[in-house]
Design a protein around this motif. Structure first.
Motif, mmCIF file in Angstrom:
data_model
loop_
_atom_site.group_PDB
_atom_site.id
_atom_site.type_symbol
_atom_site.label_atom_id
_atom_site.label_comp_id
_atom_site.label_asym_id
_atom_site.label_seq_id
_atom_site.Cartn_x
_atom_site.Cartn_y
_atom_site.Cartn_z
ATOM 1 N N GLU A 1 0.837 -1.203 0.000
ATOM 2 C CA GLU A 1 0.000 0.000 0.000
ATOM 3 C C GLU A 1 0.874 1.254 0.000
ATOM 4 O OE1 GLU A 1 -4.104 -1.105 2.300
ATOM 5 O OE2 GLU A 1 -2.270 -1.081 3.524
ATOM 6 N N MET A 2 1.978 1.193 0.721
ATOM 7 C CA MET A 2 2.897 2.333 0.749
ATOM 8 C C MET A 2 3.520 2.585 -0.628
ATOM 9 S SD MET A 2 3.023 3.896 3.638
ATOM 10 C CE MET A 2 3.809 4.043 5.200
ATOM 11 N N VAL A 3 3.869 1.515 -1.329
ATOM 12 C CA VAL A 3 4.413 1.667 -2.683
ATOM 13 C C VAL A 3 3.376 2.346 -3.575
ATOM 14 C CG1 VAL A 3 5.183 0.436 -4.763
ATOM 15 C CG2 VAL A 3 6.036 -0.257 -2.516
ATOM 16 N N LEU A 4 2.136 1.882 -3.500
ATOM 17 C CA LEU A 4 1.067 2.450 -4.316
ATOM 18 C C LEU A 4 0.863 3.927 -3.978
ATOM 19 C CD1 LEU A 4 -1.070 1.700 -6.459
ATOM 20 C CD2 LEU A 4 -2.628 1.193 -4.566
ATOM 21 N N MET A 5 0.762 4.238 -2.694
ATOM 22 C CA MET A 5 0.589 5.635 -2.286
ATOM 23 C C MET A 5 1.798 6.480 -2.642
ATOM 24 S SD MET A 5 -1.550 5.481 1.300
ATOM 25 C CE MET A 5 -0.456 4.352 2.165
ATOM 26 N N SER A 6 2.992 5.891 -2.609
ATOM 27 C CA SER A 6 4.200 6.623 -2.980
ATOM 28 C C SER A 6 4.169 7.035 -4.446
ATOM 29 C CB SER A 6 5.448 5.785 -2.701
ATOM 30 O OG SER A 6 5.613 5.618 -1.312
ATOM 31 N N ALA A 7 3.656 6.159 -5.304
ATOM 32 C CA ALA A 7 3.521 6.513 -6.721
ATOM 33 C C ALA A 7 2.567 7.699 -6.869
ATOM 34 C CB ALA A 7 3.035 5.315 -7.529
ATOM 35 N N GLY A 8 1.476 7.680 -6.128
ATOM 36 C CA GLY A 8 0.522 8.788 -6.186
ATOM 37 C C GLY A 8 1.086 10.082 -5.639
ATOM 38 N N ALA A 9 1.798 9.997 -4.531
ATOM 39 C CA ALA A 9 2.382 11.198 -3.930
ATOM 40 C C ALA A 9 3.451 11.793 -4.832
ATOM 41 C CB ALA A 9 2.963 10.867 -2.555
ATOM 42 N N CYS A 10 4.309 10.952 -5.359
ATOM 43 C CA CYS A 10 5.391 11.410 -6.241
ATOM 44 C C CYS A 10 4.815 12.115 -7.468
ATOM 45 C CB CYS A 10 6.247 10.206 -6.632
ATOM 46 S SG CYS A 10 7.677 10.596 -7.660
ATOM 47 N N SER A 11 3.839 11.485 -8.106
ATOM 48 C CA SER A 11 3.225 12.071 -9.293
ATOM 49 C C SER A 11 2.482 13.362 -8.963
ATOM 50 C CB SER A 11 2.250 11.080 -9.940
ATOM 51 O OG SER A 11 2.953 9.985 -10.468
ATOM 52 N N SER A 12 1.815 13.401 -7.822
ATOM 53 C CA SER A 12 1.077 14.600 -7.435
ATOM 54 C C SER A 12 1.999 15.787 -7.218
ATOM 55 C CB SER A 12 0.265 14.337 -6.162
ATOM 56 O OG SER A 12 -0.739 13.379 -6.409
ATOM 57 N N VAL A 13 3.145 15.544 -6.583
ATOM 58 C CA VAL A 13 4.139 16.606 -6.393
ATOM 59 C C VAL A 13 4.525 17.194 -7.749
ATOM 60 C CG1 VAL A 13 6.544 17.046 -5.733
ATOM 61 C CG2 VAL A 13 5.049 15.745 -4.206
ATOM 62 N N THR B 1 -5.640 2.777 -8.617
ATOM 63 C CA THR B 1 -6.165 1.420 -8.637
ATOM 64 C C THR B 1 -5.042 0.512 -9.101
ATOM 65 O OG1 THR B 1 -7.024 1.756 -10.872
ATOM 66 C CG2 THR B 1 -8.563 2.084 -9.051
ATOM 67 N N SER B 2 -5.085 -0.717 -8.653
ATOM 68 C CA SER B 2 -4.000 -1.626 -9.017
ATOM 69 C C SER B 2 -4.513 -3.049 -9.148
ATOM 70 C CB SER B 2 -2.886 -1.578 -7.967
ATOM 71 O OG SER B 2 -3.349 -2.094 -6.736
ATOM 72 N N GLU B 3 -3.728 -3.833 -9.847
ATOM 73 C CA GLU B 3 -3.934 -5.272 -9.913
ATOM 74 C C GLU B 3 -2.629 -5.918 -9.494
ATOM 75 O OE1 GLU B 3 -5.453 -6.650 -13.684
ATOM 76 O OE2 GLU B 3 -6.903 -4.997 -13.782
ATOM 77 N N ARG B 4 -2.752 -7.074 -8.831
ATOM 78 C CA ARG B 4 -1.572 -7.794 -8.371
ATOM 79 C C ARG B 4 -1.604 -9.212 -8.900
ATOM 80 N NH1 ARG B 4 -0.719 -6.734 -2.063
ATOM 81 N NH2 ARG B 4 1.163 -7.903 -2.543
ATOM 82 N N ALA B 5 -0.441 -9.793 -8.999
ATOM 83 C CA ALA B 5 -0.324 -11.187 -9.429
ATOM 84 C C ALA B 5 -1.058 -12.077 -8.434
ATOM 85 C CB ALA B 5 1.142 -11.594 -9.524
ATOM 86 N N GLU B 6 -1.653 -13.140 -8.946
ATOM 87 C CA GLU B 6 -2.416 -14.042 -8.081
ATOM 88 C C GLU B 6 -1.517 -15.012 -7.319
ATOM 89 O OE1 GLU B 6 -5.705 -15.896 -10.060
ATOM 90 O OE2 GLU B 6 -6.322 -14.006 -10.979
ATOM 91 N N THR B 7 -0.279 -15.163 -7.748
ATOM 92 C CA THR B 7 0.645 -16.075 -7.079
ATOM 93 C C THR B 7 1.756 -15.286 -6.393
ATOM 94 O OG1 THR B 7 1.944 -16.318 -9.100
ATOM 95 C CG2 THR B 7 0.195 -17.941 -8.720
ATOM 96 N N VAL B 8 2.386 -15.918 -5.441
ATOM 97 C CA VAL B 8 3.487 -15.298 -4.702
ATOM 98 C C VAL B 8 4.724 -15.267 -5.584
ATOM 99 C CG1 VAL B 8 4.963 -15.568 -2.669
ATOM 100 C CG2 VAL B 8 2.504 -16.044 -2.505
ATOM 101 N N PRO B 9 5.438 -14.163 -5.660
ATOM 102 C CA PRO B 9 5.178 -12.911 -4.963
ATOM 103 C C PRO B 9 4.048 -12.133 -5.647
ATOM 104 C CG PRO B 9 7.101 -12.643 -6.351
ATOM 105 C CD PRO B 9 6.660 -14.079 -6.494
ATOM 106 N N SER B 10 3.183 -11.549 -4.863
ATOM 107 C CA SER B 10 2.010 -10.840 -5.390
ATOM 108 C C SER B 10 2.385 -9.417 -5.793
ATOM 109 C CB SER B 10 0.901 -10.810 -4.343
ATOM 110 O OG SER B 10 0.505 -12.113 -4.008
ATOM 111 N N VAL B 11 3.218 -9.340 -6.819
ATOM 112 C CA VAL B 11 3.696 -8.046 -7.300
ATOM 113 C C VAL B 11 2.570 -7.308 -8.017
ATOM 114 C CG1 VAL B 11 6.076 -8.842 -7.521
ATOM 115 C CG2 VAL B 11 4.523 -9.019 -9.478
ATOM 116 N N PHE B 12 2.718 -6.008 -8.151
ATOM 117 C CA PHE B 12 1.777 -5.248 -8.963
ATOM 118 C C PHE B 12 1.968 -5.636 -10.419
ATOM 119 C CE2 PHE B 12 2.126 -2.032 -5.450
ATOM 120 C CZ PHE B 12 0.796 -2.107 -5.051
#
Length: 136
Positions: A39-51, A72-83
């Motif tokens: 969640e932090m990675v996702l929010m970091s992308a939003g914060a960085c772009s917003s700046v 919004t995001s989608e993640r892999a269904e198997t481990v590791p569950s990367v974006f």
């Protein structure tokens, strides 16, 4: 750039940046007390772009009143569950905003300035959209 992450208890950790700022992470899925690392990675992308978007629009002398990015995001269904996909939608509010300027700001952030989302584009499909809203 440096940072440290220290275990507090259960699956809760505190990260401290080299600049002295602290943030809490939680790996628990239920009953968590803080955002997960993903969640932090996702929010970091939003914060960085917003700046970037705000800075570019202010330099273009656009009368920006508000900017909110919905991710919004989608993640892999198997481990590791990367974006696998991340979409950033910007709602930019202001007086007499130029749609062309907003489009340019979002594109410059996506293609040139946002270190977080550009870093992710190597393995994640990152897309962007925007809406211009007239301030009342």
């Amino acid at each position: 750039m440096q940072a440290k992450v220290k275990w507090l208890d259960n699956n809760t950790f505190i990260g401290r940046s080299g600049s002295g700022h602290a943030v809490v992470f939680d790996g628990n899925k239920e009953g968590s007390t803080a955002p997960s690392p993903m969640e932090m990675v996702l929010m970091s992308a939003g914060a960085c772009s917003s700046v970037d978007v705000i800075s570019i629009l202010q330099k273009a002398r656009q009368n920006v009143q508000d900017c909110e990015v919905s991710l919004t995001s989608e993640r892999a269904e198997t481990v590791p569950s990367v974006f696998t996909k991340i979409h950033l939608h910007f709602d930019v509010t202001g007086h007499d905003l130029s749609e062309t300027h907003v489009e340019r700001a979002v594109k410059l952030s996506a293609d040139k300035y946002c270190s977080v989302s550009i870093m992710l584009t190597g393995s994640v499909e990152v897309t962007h959209s925007f809406s211009v809203i007239s301030a009342k």
